[in-house]
Design a protein around this motif. Structure first.
Motif, short mmCIF file in Angstrom:
data_model
loop_
_atom_site.label_atom_id
_atom_site.label_comp_id
_atom_site.label_asym_id
_atom_site.label_seq_id
_atom_site.Cartn_x
_atom_site.Cartn_y
_atom_site.Cartn_z
N ALA A 105 1.74 -11.01 17.62
CA ALA A 105 1.44 -12.20 18.42
C ALA A 105 1.73 -12.02 19.90
N VAL A 121 -3.00 -10.91 14.24
CA VAL A 121 -3.33 -12.24 14.76
C VAL A 121 -4.81 -12.51 14.47
N LEU A 230 3.14 -18.12 14.31
CA LEU A 230 2.11 -17.44 13.53
C LEU A 230 2.31 -17.70 12.03
N ILE A 247 1.06 -17.41 22.44
CA ILE A 247 0.53 -17.80 21.14
C ILE A 247 0.50 -19.32 21.00
#
Length: 300
Positions: A105, A121, A230, A247
């Protein structure tokens, strides 16, 4: 097949490599993870074999003669490295092995000079595209024990709060007071600043391991933690980031979360648009090739 992995001294980056390491091991391959002396215990916690590299910078694996020396001795066919461990690619070149780079990320989509680049990702959360091969993100936070309190079914929606800045407790607690969900936070009472009122729907616990807790949650509030953000995306959870990060900004751009103040936090679990967008990202991640699929392609 012999596979050498190169990990910088960062638990989050090591955890991003662990699912691929497991996939390789369960497919019958010999896997070793190299890292600095101070990081060996962290590598062992993944249940993988560790290689201690005695010389070089403790913070990263930007260069390492020791890694190349071990590769010359062990002769791996594949060398897998984190984006902050370019010594892995150099070691692969020294022994004629395939160089694989794994992005997380916090990394840019630039594949560098590796032969194969894998990106954990999903495409919708990347700022820009690239030639990297997308692979399913499998959240991993190290060994955990399911706490006793988590074995009882929640009476209402549960939201995980993860903060490193103690000054944020007050504003968050004020914002969630009387909200129709339970806010769970792993923190000792002493960490809460004096004068902060603890609402009835806030629960302080000794341990709130994301691996055990996220499947039971309806949303997540954090301070920009990339690994947690994430993982929440992989579980299809709406999220609020109280601090800026790359992110977190991309998650907000997809409509699966928000960034900034705690205003509107009470509606975090009830916002249908957030929930639909979060589910869409979860489905996107689930549809990506699993690490074992990528391993099969590496072998071919």
């Amino acid at each position: 097949m012999r596979v050498l992995m190169a990990a910088p001294s960062s638990p989050a980056r090591l955890h991003n490599l662990a699912p691929l390491a497991w996939a390789l091991r369960t497919a019958g391959h010999d896997v070793k993870i190299a890292g600095r002396p101070s990081f060996v215990e962290e590598i062992l916690r993944t249940s993988c074999v560790a290689v201690e590299l005695e010389s070089g910078d403790e913070a990263a694996l930007a260069e390492s003669a020791a890694l190349a020396e071990f590769a010359e001795l062990w002769r791996p066919q594949v060398v897998v490295s984190d984006a902050r461990a370019p010594a892995g690619t150099a070691a692969a070149r020294a022994v004629g092995a395939v160089a694989v780079r794994v992005l997380g990320a916090l990394d840019e989509p630039d594949p560098g000079d590796a032969d194969i680049t894998l990106d954990t990702v999903p495409p919708s959360l990347r700022a820009e595209g690239g030639p990297a091969r997308a692979v399913r993100h499998v959240p991993y936070f190290g060994p955990v024990v399911v706490p006793n309190w988590l074995r009882r079914k929640a009476r209402r929606d549960r939201v995980l709060l993860s903060l490193t800045d103690e000054t944020m407790f007050g504003p968050v607690f004020d914002a969630v007071a009387e909200a129709d969900f339970e806010l769970v936070c792993a923190a000792e009472a002493a960490r809460v600043p004096a004068g902060v009122t603890m609402p009835a729907n806030v629960r302080l616990v000794d341990s709130a391991p994301p691996a055990a807790l996220l499947p039971t949650c309806a949303a997540v509030i954090h301070d920009g933690d990339a690994a947690l953000a994430l993982a929440a995306a992989a579980h299809g959870l709406p999220q609020l980031s109280l601090a800026g990060s790359g992110i977190a900004a991309r998650i907000a751009a997809t409509g699966t979360g928000r960034t900034g103040s705690v205003e509107g936090v009470r509606a975090l679990t009830a916002d249908e648009e957030l929930r639909r967008a979060a589910n869409a990202v979860r489905e996107e991640i689930s549809a990506l090739p699993a690490p074992r699929t990528v391993v099969a392609e590496l072998i071919r």
